[in-house]
Design a protein around this motif. Structure first.
Motif, PDB file in Angstrom:
ATOM      1  N   TYR A  60       0.883  -1.120   0.072  1.00 19.01           N
ATOM      2  CA  TYR A  60       0.105   0.266   0.065  1.00 19.01           C
ATOM      3  C   TYR A  60       0.979   1.313  -0.076  1.00 19.01           C
ATOM      4  CZ  TYR A  60      -3.832  -3.198   0.863  1.00 19.01           C
ATOM      5  OH  TYR A  60      -4.519  -4.262   0.475  1.00 19.01           O
ATOM      6  N   PHE A  61       2.167   1.126   0.527  1.00 19.07           N
ATOM      7  CA  PHE A  61       3.003   2.379   0.465  1.00 19.07           C
ATOM      8  C   PHE A  61       3.002   2.628  -1.166  1.00 19.07           C
ATOM      9  CE2 PHE A  61       7.726   3.464  -0.299  1.00 19.07           C
ATOM     10  CZ  PHE A  61       7.484   4.663   0.423  1.00 19.07           C
ATOM     11  N   PHE A  62       3.651   1.555  -2.010  1.00 24.16           N
ATOM     12  CA  PHE A  62       3.850   1.748  -3.206  1.00 24.16           C
ATOM     13  C   PHE A  62       2.609   2.159  -3.950  1.00 24.16           C
ATOM     14  CE2 PHE A  62       7.144  -1.431  -2.453  1.00 24.16           C
ATOM     15  CZ  PHE A  62       8.303  -0.620  -2.596  1.00 24.16           C
ATOM     16  N   VAL A 118       8.468  -2.262  -9.440  1.00 25.49           N
ATOM     17  CA  VAL A 118       8.821  -2.586  -8.271  1.00 25.49           C
ATOM     18  C   VAL A 118       7.604  -3.133  -7.283  1.00 25.49           C
ATOM     19  CG1 VAL A 118       9.421  -1.185  -6.030  1.00 25.49           C
ATOM     20  CG2 VAL A 118      10.684  -0.874  -8.034  1.00 25.49           C
ATOM     21  N   MET A 119       6.535  -2.651  -8.032  1.00 22.08           N
ATOM     22  CA  MET A 119       5.212  -3.365  -7.182  1.00 22.08           C
ATOM     23  C   MET A 119       5.260  -4.822  -7.521  1.00 22.08           C
ATOM     24  SD  MET A 119       2.679  -0.125  -7.876  1.00 22.08           S
ATOM     25  CE  MET A 119       1.182  -0.804  -6.914  1.00 22.08           C
ATOM     26  N   LEU A 124       5.798 -10.408  -5.839  1.00 20.42           N
ATOM     27  CA  LEU A 124       6.665 -11.658  -5.669  1.00 20.42           C
ATOM     28  C   LEU A 124       6.956 -11.976  -4.087  1.00 20.42           C
ATOM     29  CD1 LEU A 124       7.804 -14.250  -7.181  1.00 20.42           C
ATOM     30  CD2 LEU A 124      10.061 -12.524  -7.519  1.00 20.42           C
ATOM     31  N   MET A 125       7.645 -11.088  -3.579  1.00 21.60           N
ATOM     32  CA  MET A 125       8.032 -11.357  -2.195  1.00 21.60           C
ATOM     33  C   MET A 125       7.063 -11.671  -1.293  1.00 21.60           C
ATOM     34  SD  MET A 125      11.446 -11.032  -2.306  1.00 21.60           S
ATOM     35  CE  MET A 125      11.318 -11.927  -3.886  1.00 21.60           C
ATOM     36  N   ALA A 244      -5.130  -6.823 -10.412  1.00 22.33           N
ATOM     37  CA  ALA A 244      -5.158  -5.443 -10.480  1.00 22.33           C
ATOM     38  C   ALA A 244      -3.906  -4.710 -10.901  1.00 22.33           C
ATOM     39  CB  ALA A 244      -5.648  -4.994  -8.974  1.00 22.33           C
ATOM     40  N   HIS A 245      -2.694  -5.335 -10.321  1.00 22.92           N
ATOM     41  CA  HIS A 245      -1.576  -4.530 -10.890  1.00 22.92           C
ATOM     42  C   HIS A 245      -1.285  -5.038 -12.511  1.00 22.92           C
ATOM     43  CE1 HIS A 245       2.889  -4.812 -11.403  1.00 22.92           C
ATOM     44  NE2 HIS A 245       2.945  -3.833 -11.025  1.00 22.92           N
ATOM     45  N   LEU A 246      -1.473  -6.200 -12.553  1.00 28.74           N
ATOM     46  CA  LEU A 246      -1.292  -6.698 -14.339  1.00 28.74           C
ATOM     47  C   LEU A 246      -2.202  -5.920 -15.110  1.00 28.74           C
ATOM     48  CD1 LEU A 246       0.771  -8.490 -15.529  1.00 28.74           C
ATOM     49  CD2 LEU A 246      -1.179 -10.258 -15.632  1.00 28.74           C
TER      50      LEU A 246
END
Length: 309
Positions: A60-62, A118-119, A124-125, A244-246
């Motif tokens: 959520y920071f990113f 980066v997101m 992944l992490m 969502a990111h993709l």
């Protein structure tokens, strides 16, 4: 020296979308509505993340920083575009103003692309190493990654802007666009631009291909990890945040690639202008919508905030 003095006095104008004032007025209303919606949606996401302690996580920071970038990114284009729509393209911009707008547009757009990579790494992490996630994605590292995105955006933008505005522009010229985009401005130079076109293509390819490669590799590992998750709920949660990111990546990078990686012979100013509307006005609206619809935690935080109001 004489060429430099001539170029310094040049003013640019933006070609109207239509010669009909009523059509221009309709486009103005549409652009204004999209701009205000983008500002409101992205500001709301940044505010929700800030006031909810449960959302103080790297993801959520990113996301909040992406929302802030979208606000700045749209704001460096929308005000002048709106003014030109009202004046039927009679609002001039100096060559210095055009260079400043181009610098911030490329700077923020480049930082946006790097941040999306980066997101993907952050997801992944979180999915591959859930127990050690907070140690792997520490707050100092998150801040460094965010600052690194901005630095890379700056290092991309400055040389490109300088390269283009070292070209001579002999007369007041009409830009076939609604902002100072690089391909549209280069077409107005009264000098050979083959070297500049090649440099723009090479840098654009590098800037787009490296983040996209990182995102692709991250998602390969994510898919492998998700397939190993036994619980249906665990798979659903992983897929909801990643989808969502993709969606944002495909929309943003797809439109940008179309503009900057198309061969010069096939570049159409009219098509370029229409596609640019997607990634300058529409994508910043869709980002908060996509993330809020796909993300249960963010959706719940929004509901709680609305109940308080």
């Amino acid at each position: 020296m004489e060429e430099t003095n001539k170029t310094a006095k040049v003013q640019f104008f933006f070609r109207p979308f239509s010669a009909d004032p009523k059509v221009q007025a309709l486009i103005f209303v549409a652009f204004l509505a999209m701009y205000l919606t983008s500002l409101g949606g992205n500001a709301l996401i940044a505010l929700i993340v800030q006031i909810n302690y449960s959302l103080h996580t790297p993801m959520y920071f990113f996301l909040a920083n992406l929302a802030a970038l979208e606000i700045l990114y749209t704001s460096c284009i929308a005000p002048l575009a709106l003014a030109n729509l009202l004046s039927m393209g009679r609002t001039p911009i100096s060559i210095t103003g055009c260079g400043t707008q181009m610098f911030f547009f490329v700077f923020l757009g480049g930082a946006d692309c790097v941040l999306l990579a980066v997101m993907a790494y952050d997801r992944l992490m979180a999915i591959r190493y859930p127990l050690g996630y907070t140690l792997l994605m520490s707050w100092p590292l998150c801040v460094e990654l965010m600052v690194g995105s901005l630095i890379l955006g700056f290092l991309l933008s400055l040389p490109l802007t300088v390269l283009i505005f070292r070209l001579p522009f002999c007369n007041n010229s009409e830009i076939y666009h609604f902002f100072c985009d690089m391909p549209a401005v280069m077409r107005l130079a009264c000098a050979d631009t083959h070297v500049h076109q090649t440099a723009l293509y090479a840098i654009s390819f590098t800037v787009l291909s490296i983040p996209l490669s990182m995102i692709f590799v991250s998602y390969v590992f994510i898919v492998v990890t998700v397939l190993r998750i036994r619980s249906t709920e665990g798979r659903r949660r992983a897929c909801s945040t990643c989808s969502a990111h993709l969606s944002v990546v495909l929309l943003q990078c797809g439109c940008t690639s179309f503009i900057y990686l198309s061969p010069r012979s096939s570049y159409s100013p009219e098509t370029g202008r229409v596609v640019s509307v997607v990634y300058t006005f529409i994508t910043p609206i869709l980002n908060p919508l996509i993330y809020s619809m796909r993300n249960k935690e963010l959706k719940n935080a929004l509901r709680r905030a609305l109940r308080r109001l």
